[in-house]
Design an enzyme around this catalytic site. Structure first.
Site, PDB file in Angstrom:
ATOM      1  N   GLU A 168       8.831  -4.052   5.367  1.00 55.12           N
ATOM      2  CA  GLU A 168       8.498  -2.632   5.250  1.00 55.12           C
ATOM      3  C   GLU A 168       7.179  -2.351   5.964  1.00 55.12           C
ATOM      4  O   GLU A 168       6.498  -3.262   6.431  1.00 55.12           O
ATOM      5  CB  GLU A 168       8.365  -2.229   3.767  1.00 55.12           C
ATOM      6  CG  GLU A 168       9.558  -1.494   3.184  1.00 55.12           C
ATOM      7  CD  GLU A 168       9.638  -0.041   3.632  1.00 55.12           C
ATOM      8  OE1 GLU A 168       8.868   0.353   4.539  1.00 55.12           O
ATOM      9  OE2 GLU A 168      10.477   0.701   3.090  1.00 55.12           O
ATOM     10  N   ASN A 206       8.254   7.808  -0.596  1.00 56.10           N
ATOM     11  CA  ASN A 206       8.519   6.782   0.408  1.00 56.10           C
ATOM     12  C   ASN A 206       7.927   7.169   1.750  1.00 56.10           C
ATOM     13  O   ASN A 206       6.745   7.475   1.821  1.00 56.10           O
ATOM     14  CB  ASN A 206      10.033   6.520   0.473  1.00 56.10           C
ATOM     15  CG  ASN A 206      10.359   5.053   0.651  1.00 56.10           C
ATOM     16  OD1 ASN A 206       9.668   4.332   1.357  1.00 56.10           O
ATOM     17  ND2 ASN A 206      11.412   4.595  -0.010  1.00 56.10           N
ATOM     18  N   ASP A 241      14.405   6.286   3.851  1.00 50.47           N
ATOM     19  CA  ASP A 241      13.388   5.300   3.492  1.00 50.47           C
ATOM     20  C   ASP A 241      12.125   5.614   4.285  1.00 50.47           C
ATOM     21  O   ASP A 241      11.621   6.727   4.227  1.00 50.47           O
ATOM     22  CB  ASP A 241      13.937   3.895   3.754  1.00 50.47           C
ATOM     23  CG  ASP A 241      13.224   2.809   2.985  1.00 50.47           C
ATOM     24  OD1 ASP A 241      12.042   2.995   2.629  1.00 50.47           O
ATOM     25  OD2 ASP A 241      13.824   1.741   2.743  1.00 50.47           O
TER      26      ASP A 241
END
Length: 273
Positions: free
Chosen positions: A11, A139, A189
């Site tokens: 991420e 997010n 996301d």
């Protein structure tokens, strides 16, 4: 191009232009990482708790948002604790520095309770201020090139919000829904904003990146060779390479959709149709 870095849940990619490195985190590693795209060498720095995001300042320093709070990373030194919000029953998720260098980071309820997430701002003096509340999973974040808009994803309701942004004061206001991902595969996301103001949002379980115009209209789709792209950022010498982080966690390697799961991907974006 793909670099098989073996991430469980990669991420928060951030391009560090001075060092020509891609910083990223493996949430479940847990580790803070630097990938050199020129050599394919990845350096993983283990951390003591799950890591939601990182805010690099060059390659030698960063704020790390770990499960137990905020920490200062300095290369070659032990982590130092920083002022943090109350982390009872919550943990950090995605975060990003704004154009003025402030770190914006969200929390989510550890038990998944809806509405338990908060957006925080960490200023240059490391003061932590709550800026908005009521999110399920705050997010992906980004800013328009003119610094007047701030974008934030809430993953579970599949929403992309836009705020008015005061760059000088670091203040957000007038939250509106810019896009509902109702007809797009997967869940929104992490995201990035290109120099043209268009928004690129990774779609978890959607096998691709949605491209949105500044008004929120979806205008494009970049397929990814994996089921779970997690976030993206522009980098490379001319900032025309889209680096994409991906996840392998929870997937069966025998599933054809797995493919490059857990790798760092790169796409040359010379022209978009």
């Amino acid at each position: 191009m793909a670099w098989p870095v073996g991430a469980a849940l990669a991420e928060c990619p951030v391009w560090i232009p001075q060092a020509r490195l891609l910083a990223w985190v493996d949430i479940l590693g847990p580790s803070y990482n630097f990938l050199d795209p020129a050599t394919g060498i990845n350096r993983a720095i283990p951390v003591h708790a799950k890591i939601g995001s990182a805010a690099p300042r060059g390659a030698g320093e960063a704020i790390l948002a770990l499960e137990d709070g905020l920490w200062l990373f300095r290369l070659g030194r032990p982590l130092e604790p920083l002022p943090s919000p109350d982390m009872t029953n919550v943990h950090f998720n995605d975060g990003k520095r704004d154009p003025a260098g402030r770190f914006w980071v969200g929390t989510r309820a550890t038990d998944g309770s809806p509405g338990g997430g908060t957006l925080y701002r960490v200023d240059q003096e490391r003061r932590v201020t709550p800026m908005d509340t009521g999110f399920d999973v705050p997010n992906g974040m980004g800013w328009s090139p003119d610094g007047r808009s701030f974008y934030l994803v809430d993953t579970v309701p599949r929403l992309l919000y836009r705020y008015d942004f005061d760059l000088a004061g670091g203040v957000i206001s007038n939250r509106t829904i810019l896009h509902r991902f109702e007809d797009t595969a997967g869940k929104p996301d992490g995201l990035t904003v290109g120099s043209d103001g268009y928004i690129w949002c990774a779609m978890w379980d959607g096998s691709g990146i949605a491209r949105l115009a500044p008004d929120g209209t979806q205008v494009g789709w970049l397929p990814t060779p994996c089921q779970r792209p997690t976030s993206c950022t522009f980098g490379g010498g001319d900032l025309s390479t889209l680096f994409v982080t991906t996840a392998a966690h929870g997937l069966d390697p025998a599933d054809p959709r797995f493919r490059e799961g857990g790798s760092i991907l790169a796409f040359r974006i010379d022209r978009v149709t």
